[in-house]
Design a protein around this motif. Structure first.
Motif, PDB file in Angstrom:
ATOM      1  N   UNK A 117     -15.407  43.186 -87.730  1.00  0.00           N
ATOM      2  CA  UNK A 117     -16.087  42.074 -88.381  1.00  0.00           C
ATOM      3  C   UNK A 117     -16.780  41.181 -87.368  1.00  0.00           C
ATOM      4  N   UNK A 118     -17.455  40.191 -87.891  1.00  0.00           N
ATOM      5  CA  UNK A 118     -18.135  39.181 -87.075  1.00  0.00           C
ATOM      6  C   UNK A 118     -17.666  37.820 -87.560  1.00  0.00           C
ATOM      7  N   UNK A 119     -17.125  37.032 -86.657  1.00  0.00           N
ATOM      8  CA  UNK A 119     -16.619  35.708 -87.011  1.00  0.00           C
ATOM      9  C   UNK A 119     -17.474  34.627 -86.363  1.00  0.00           C
ATOM     10  N   UNK A 120     -17.671  33.566 -87.119  1.00  0.00           N
ATOM     11  CA  UNK A 120     -18.434  32.425 -86.629  1.00  0.00           C
ATOM     12  C   UNK A 120     -17.533  31.202 -86.687  1.00  0.00           C
ATOM     13  N   UNK A 243     -18.946  44.236 -89.374  1.00  0.00           N
ATOM     14  CA  UNK A 243     -19.700  44.532 -88.168  1.00  0.00           C
ATOM     15  C   UNK A 243     -21.022  45.197 -88.510  1.00  0.00           C
ATOM     16  N   UNK A 244     -22.038  44.923 -87.704  1.00  0.00           N
ATOM     17  CA  UNK A 244     -23.383  45.431 -87.954  1.00  0.00           C
ATOM     18  C   UNK A 244     -23.819  46.361 -86.821  1.00  0.00           C
ATOM     19  N   UNK A 245     -24.716  47.301 -87.102  1.00  0.00           N
ATOM     20  CA  UNK A 245     -25.167  48.218 -86.048  1.00  0.00           C
ATOM     21  C   UNK A 245     -26.054  47.517 -85.027  1.00  0.00           C
ATOM     22  N   UNK A 249     -25.566  41.971 -85.282  1.00  0.00           N
ATOM     23  CA  UNK A 249     -24.597  40.873 -85.348  1.00  0.00           C
ATOM     24  C   UNK A 249     -25.271  39.514 -85.245  1.00  0.00           C
ATOM     25  N   UNK A 250     -26.436  39.456 -84.631  1.00  0.00           N
ATOM     26  CA  UNK A 250     -27.123  38.181 -84.422  1.00  0.00           C
ATOM     27  C   UNK A 250     -27.536  37.540 -85.747  1.00  0.00           C
TER      28      UNK A 250
END
Length: 350
Positions: A117-120, A243-245, A249-250
């Motif tokens: 995943x991507x956490x902010x 998660x992104x390829x 993620x940006x």
């Protein structure tokens, strides 16, 4: 601190939930899901943050709190490049999908140990009202999270076959309510923590009522292991995106940060997502249907347009604005998500 009563435990969690602060600083963490269960062990310092191993399949690149989204993105880009070299030295490959082997009915801890995943991380906000107030930001983070989950869904396969979900990762939390069911931000977070099962299957509340001993350190360890879409960790943490390829993620990092930190965009996002609190099974729909769900699709379009406008007002780089615009056109405006590209490929090459 000694053994806590049930009331003292709730007060302990509530008191440590937030450190109020004016929005502006941004932190990003990116999970890397590797192809073999041999992730490098231990914590390694990077130029700005650090690389840590959460499980044999997942390593985490964590950036520091940074003054604004563009600084946070630059620092994370540096650290991801360094992390990629470390992963390469171990002859591992970072997967482009956010999952691959986890069963959608699997244990909750699989979200952290078997998916990416991507956490902010954002400032909690100020005590009091207004678009930058803690209560408003807590509410918006919860209504925005399933929209982000749907837009960036990217884990539709299990062992190479469609799993019946566009995000197996989000399917693991499909029973989550859109917002906490009780009280304000501190009270809602404390209630969630007290009623969330731990590794032994018992919640802290059950443990206390059964006569068990619970200390502040026990609660700290329990909280560290929880992976809700929105968490209070002194700051506000949003963990709603697969998660992104590549450099994808940006985009979720920028969209999430600007929709919460830009006052005008926050107002527009709140209006776009206000009706979602009454929608049934919303997290299930986000995980299974993503933006083919018309309610989520409508909210996503409004939110992404608000995000692009806010990034333009802030004068961020043309490259970042173009990336957000391209994602919006390719996916959001067409009621699609990255998982749909993967599923199209599976159908074309069964």
């Amino acid at each position: 601190m000694g053994t806590l009563s049930e009331q003292a435990a709730e007060e302990y969690v509530a008191a440590r939930a937030f450190s109020p602060g004016l929005p502006g600083f941004v932190g990003i963490a990116v999970d890397l899901l590797v192809d073999s269960a041999w992730a490098p062990s231990g914590r390694r310092p990077l130029r700005h943050g650090f690389l840590d191993t959460r499980s044999p399949r997942v390593v985490v690149v964590s950036g520091p709190p940074s003054p604004g989204i563009e600084v946070a993105l630059r620092r994370m880009s540096d650290d991801l490049a360094a992390s990629g070299r470390i992963v390469d030295r171990h002859r591992l490959t970072v997967l482009s999908q956010a999952g691959g082997t986890v069963h959608p009915d699997g244990p909750a801890h699989a979200l952290g140990t078997g998916t990416a995943g991507i956490r902010v991380g954002l400032e909690a906000g100020l005590d009091g009202g207004g678009p930058l107030g803690l209560s408003r930001r807590w509410e918006l983070a919860h209504t925005l999270a399933p929209v982000l989950a749907a837009a960036f869904a990217n884990s539709p396969l299990r062992h190479g076959r469609p799993a019946g979900w566009r995000s197996v990762r989000q399917a693991l939390r499909r029973d989550a309510p859109v917002r906490p069911l009780r009280g304000g931000p501190r009270e809602g977070w404390a209630a969630y923590v007290m009623d969330a099962p731990g590794n032994a299957g018992l919640t802290p509340r059950q443990r206390i009522r059964a006569g068990g001993r619970l200390t502040g350190a026990d609660l700290d360890r329990h909280i560290a292991g929880l992976r809700p879409p929105v968490a209070a960790r002194g700051h506000l943490e949003i963990d709603a995106v697969d998660g992104q390829p590549g450099n994808g993620w940006r985009i979720p990092a920028a969209v999430t940060a600007v929709l919460l930190d830009d006052p005008r965009a926050a107002e527009e996002a709140a209006e776009a997502t206000a009706r979602l609190t009454g929608e049934p099974a919303l997290w299930e729909r986000a995980a299974r249907d993503a933006l083919t769900d018309p309610v989520l699709a409508a909210a996503a379009r409004d939110c992404f347009l608000a995000a692009y406008a806010a990034l333009s007002r802030q004068g961020v780089s043309r490259e970042l604005r173009d990336a957000v615009a391209e994602f919006t056109e390719r996916y959001v405006c067409r009621n699609r998500c990255p998982a749909d590209d993967i599923l199209d490929g599976v159908v074309a090459h069964p």
